[in-house]
Design an enzyme around this catalytic site. Structure first.
Site, PDB file in Angstrom:
ATOM      1  N   HIS A   1       0.668  -1.144  -0.169  1.00 26.02           N
ATOM      2  CA  HIS A   1       0.053  -0.059   0.097  1.00 26.02           C
ATOM      3  C   HIS A   1       1.045   1.160   0.018  1.00 26.02           C
ATOM      4  O   HIS A   1       2.012   1.094   0.621  1.00 26.02           O
ATOM      5  CB  HIS A   1      -0.817   0.067   1.035  1.00 26.02           C
ATOM      6  CG  HIS A   1      -1.741  -1.103   1.561  1.00 26.02           C
ATOM      7  ND1 HIS A   1      -2.707  -1.470   0.975  1.00 26.02           N
ATOM      8  CD2 HIS A   1      -1.663  -2.288   2.293  1.00 26.02           C
ATOM      9  CE1 HIS A   1      -3.294  -2.775   1.412  1.00 26.02           C
ATOM     10  NE2 HIS A   1      -2.503  -2.806   2.051  1.00 26.02           N
TER      11      HIS A   1
ATOM     12  N   TYR B   1      -9.514   3.535  10.445  1.00 28.39           N
ATOM     13  CA  TYR B   1      -8.257   3.708  11.125  1.00 28.39           C
ATOM     14  C   TYR B   1      -7.585   5.077  10.412  1.00 28.39           C
ATOM     15  O   TYR B   1      -7.832   5.275   9.395  1.00 28.39           O
ATOM     16  CB  TYR B   1      -7.401   2.400  11.056  1.00 28.39           C
ATOM     17  CG  TYR B   1      -7.142   2.199   9.817  1.00 28.39           C
ATOM     18  CD1 TYR B   1      -6.087   2.614   9.129  1.00 28.39           C
ATOM     19  CD2 TYR B   1      -7.795   0.814   8.964  1.00 28.39           C
ATOM     20  CE1 TYR B   1      -5.644   2.025   7.844  1.00 28.39           C
ATOM     21  CE2 TYR B   1      -7.537   0.336   7.916  1.00 28.39           C
ATOM     22  CZ  TYR B   1      -6.256   1.074   7.358  1.00 28.39           C
ATOM     23  OH  TYR B   1      -5.959   0.575   5.903  1.00 28.39           O
TER      24      TYR B   1
ATOM     25  N   ARG C   1     -10.951  -3.434  -6.029  1.00 29.76           N
ATOM     26  CA  ARG C   1     -10.814  -4.175  -4.856  1.00 29.76           C
ATOM     27  C   ARG C   1     -12.229  -4.160  -4.329  1.00 29.76           C
ATOM     28  O   ARG C   1     -12.844  -2.957  -4.011  1.00 29.76           O
ATOM     29  CB  ARG C   1      -9.844  -3.781  -3.937  1.00 29.76           C
ATOM     30  CG  ARG C   1      -9.631  -4.780  -2.581  1.00 29.76           C
ATOM     31  CD  ARG C   1      -9.056  -4.256  -1.461  1.00 29.76           C
ATOM     32  NE  ARG C   1      -8.028  -5.215  -0.821  1.00 29.76           N
ATOM     33  CZ  ARG C   1      -7.585  -4.723   0.266  1.00 29.76           C
ATOM     34  NH1 ARG C   1      -7.612  -3.526   0.959  1.00 29.76           N
ATOM     35  NH2 ARG C   1      -7.205  -5.746   1.034  1.00 29.76           N
TER      36      ARG C   1
ATOM     37  N   TYR D   1     -11.657  -9.315  -0.667  1.00 32.25           N
ATOM     38  CA  TYR D   1     -10.915  -9.250   0.742  1.00 32.25           C
ATOM     39  C   TYR D   1     -12.276  -9.768   1.633  1.00 32.25           C
ATOM     40  O   TYR D   1     -12.898  -9.194   1.762  1.00 32.25           O
ATOM     41  CB  TYR D   1     -10.147  -8.118   1.285  1.00 32.25           C
ATOM     42  CG  TYR D   1      -9.564  -8.109   2.578  1.00 32.25           C
ATOM     43  CD1 TYR D   1      -8.942  -9.250   2.905  1.00 32.25           C
ATOM     44  CD2 TYR D   1      -9.280  -6.927   3.361  1.00 32.25           C
ATOM     45  CE1 TYR D   1      -7.944  -9.569   3.832  1.00 32.25           C
ATOM     46  CE2 TYR D   1      -8.430  -7.223   4.272  1.00 32.25           C
ATOM     47  CZ  TYR D   1      -8.083  -8.329   4.780  1.00 32.25           C
ATOM     48  OH  TYR D   1      -7.081  -8.516   5.781  1.00 32.25           O
TER      49      TYR D   1
ATOM     50  N   HIS E   1      -4.664 -12.568   1.030  1.00 35.11           N
ATOM     51  CA  HIS E   1      -4.374 -13.272   2.064  1.00 35.11           C
ATOM     52  C   HIS E   1      -4.996 -14.671   2.277  1.00 35.11           C
ATOM     53  O   HIS E   1      -5.463 -14.946   3.458  1.00 35.11           O
ATOM     54  CB  HIS E   1      -4.564 -12.395   3.246  1.00 35.11           C
ATOM     55  CG  HIS E   1      -4.168 -10.831   3.152  1.00 35.11           C
ATOM     56  ND1 HIS E   1      -3.461 -10.602   2.038  1.00 35.11           N
ATOM     57  CD2 HIS E   1      -4.778  -9.826   3.536  1.00 35.11           C
ATOM     58  CE1 HIS E   1      -3.064  -9.246   2.210  1.00 35.11           C
ATOM     59  NE2 HIS E   1      -3.986  -8.631   3.163  1.00 35.11           N
TER      60      HIS E   1
ATOM     61  N   ASP F   1       2.670  -6.779   1.980  1.00 37.08           N
ATOM     62  CA  ASP F   1       1.603  -6.178   2.695  1.00 37.08           C
ATOM     63  C   ASP F   1       2.088  -4.774   3.414  1.00 37.08           C
ATOM     64  O   ASP F   1       1.435  -4.261   4.110  1.00 37.08           O
ATOM     65  CB  ASP F   1       0.858  -6.934   3.851  1.00 37.08           C
ATOM     66  CG  ASP F   1      -0.470  -6.323   4.152  1.00 37.08           C
ATOM     67  OD1 ASP F   1      -1.066  -5.783   3.417  1.00 37.08           O
ATOM     68  OD2 ASP F   1      -0.734  -6.661   5.487  1.00 37.08           O
TER      69      ASP F   1
HETATM   70  C1  0GY Z   1      -4.314  -5.454   4.206  1.00 39.14           C
HETATM   71  C2  0GY Z   1      -5.115  -5.875   5.315  1.00 39.14           C
HETATM   72  C3  0GY Z   1      -5.982  -5.075   6.124  1.00 39.14           C
HETATM   73  C4  0GY Z   1      -6.424  -3.607   5.725  1.00 39.14           C
HETATM   74  C5  0GY Z   1      -6.878  -3.136   4.492  1.00 39.14           C
HETATM   75  O1  0GY Z   1      -8.017  -1.897   3.049  1.00 39.14           O
HETATM   76  C6  0GY Z   1      -7.427  -1.988   4.238  1.00 39.14           C
HETATM   77  O2  0GY Z   1      -7.650  -1.274   5.166  1.00 39.14           O
HETATM   78  O3  0GY Z   1      -6.641  -3.911   3.443  1.00 39.14           O
HETATM   79  C7  0GY Z   1      -6.187  -5.445   7.359  1.00 39.14           C
HETATM   80  O4  0GY Z   1      -6.844  -4.690   8.262  1.00 39.14           O
HETATM   81  O5  0GY Z   1      -6.737  -6.675   7.335  1.00 39.14           O
HETATM   82  O6  0GY Z   1      -4.645  -6.017   3.206  1.00 39.14           O
HETATM   83  O7  0GY Z   1      -3.551  -4.406   4.149  1.00 39.14           O
END
Ligand code: 0GY
Length: 303
Positions: free
Chosen positions: A36, A52, A127, A160, A184, A253
């Site tokens: 990211h 967050y 996504r 996800y 994941h 990640d």
């Molecule tokens: C990841 C996992 C997380 C967060 C996000 O989009 C997001 O905020 O993907 C997580 O908190 O499991 O893939 O980085």
């Protein structure tokens, strides 16, 4: 000066500023296919709807890490804290010299012109996030509308979700009209048996649907046994790699949002790769051939 509104949440850990250099040497042309960029918040504000506020993790730091770990390319995934504002992602892609591709998050009312501009910048997927602690629910009709629109650009869909939601989502997933990449490994509970019912359903999804791929990523997020070996995750990841060797990809990640227990050493994460992809051939598929086919198909077969 950073905007105080974008101060990292208390209790959050920033990414490791000095990861070790991995002992495992990744094959030439390797792709970190899940990472990211965050902010910086004063230039690319975090979304008002975010659950967050992360630490800033700008593109320059990601590129430093890429070089340090020996990787050639990155796939940057839009995270929930930036909502549907893909500016930080697109800015990174446009300044990457073609070495970064992107996965965006878009609303159903996005215009064709905006989608085309993102394609030109290097976005190749959207996504769909079903993790309830991260996002508000988006109706399935809206997701299907987006799916049909991005299909005509040749994009795919990254999903996800958490394993307890897979039975309910299964039928929706299997009617998605594009290639689908699962983040994941569908977040297995690794204290369970890798041969158990829950992980079997996930493997069935992959086996029965040739358009489904999986990221074998995030041992740090999934492990109960913890760093640096994350031993409990290895049998799950190895099983996925050996079940669909042509449809797996790997990512750091970085910068590891939402990890409360510890912050992983990215070099050690790379050192896990030969435990989950145990031959040079599997490693090459996982790190080079498969992600290149998905994100840089115009480069053709890598010899
Ligand atoms: C990841 C996992 C997380 C967060 C996000 O989009 C997001 O905020 O993907 C997580 O908190 O499991 O893939 O980085």
């Amino acid at each position: 000066m950073s905007d105080p509104e974008f101060k990292m949440d208390d209790g959050w850990r920033p990414f490791d500023p000095n990861p070790s250099r991995p002992q495992f040497v990744v094959p030439e042309g390797a792709v970190d296919a899940h990472c990211h960029v965050f902010g910086p918040g004063d230039r690319f504000p975090y979304a008002a709807t975010r659950k967050y506020t992360p630490c800033d993790a700008p593109k320059e730091k990601l590129r430093e890490l890429r070089r340090h770990l020996g990787f050639a390319r990155n796939v940057i995934v839009q995270a929930s804290c930036h909502g549907t504002d893909n500016r930080a992602l697109v800015n990174a892609l446009k300044t990457s010299g073609g070495l970064e591709r992107g996965v965006a998050v878009v609303a159903r009312d996005i215009s064709d012109a905006e989608l085309e501009a993102m394609h030109t910048a290097g976005v190749r997927a959207v996504r769909f996030n079903f993790v309830k602690r991260l996002v508000d629910v988006v109706p399935k009709e809206a997701l299907m509308e987006v799916a049909e629109r991005i299909k005509s650009l040749g994009w795919h869909i990254v999903i996800y979700f958490e394993p307890q939601d897979l039975p309910e989502l299964y039928d929706f997933f299997t009617v998605l009209p594009t290639t689908v990449v699962i983040d994941h490994m569908g977040r297995p509970d690794v204290t369970e048996d890798p041969g158990g019912d829950e992980f079997d359903l996930f493997l069935k999804l992959l086996r029965d649907n040739e358009n489904f791929w999986s990221k074998v990523s995030c041992p740090d997020r999934l492990s109960a046994s913890g760093p640096p070996d994350y031993d409990d995750v290895v049998p799950f990841a190895k099983r996925v790699v050996e079940t669909i060797p042509e449809r797996v990809i790997w990512g750091t990640d970085w910068p590891h949002p939402n990890l409360k227990s510890h912050m992983p050493d990215d070099g050690k994460l790379v050192d896990l790769i030969p435990k989950i992809a145990v031959t040079a051939e599997l490693q090459r598929k996982l790190l080079v051939d498969n992600p290149m086919r998905l994100y840089w198909p115009e480069q053709g077969e890598i010899v």
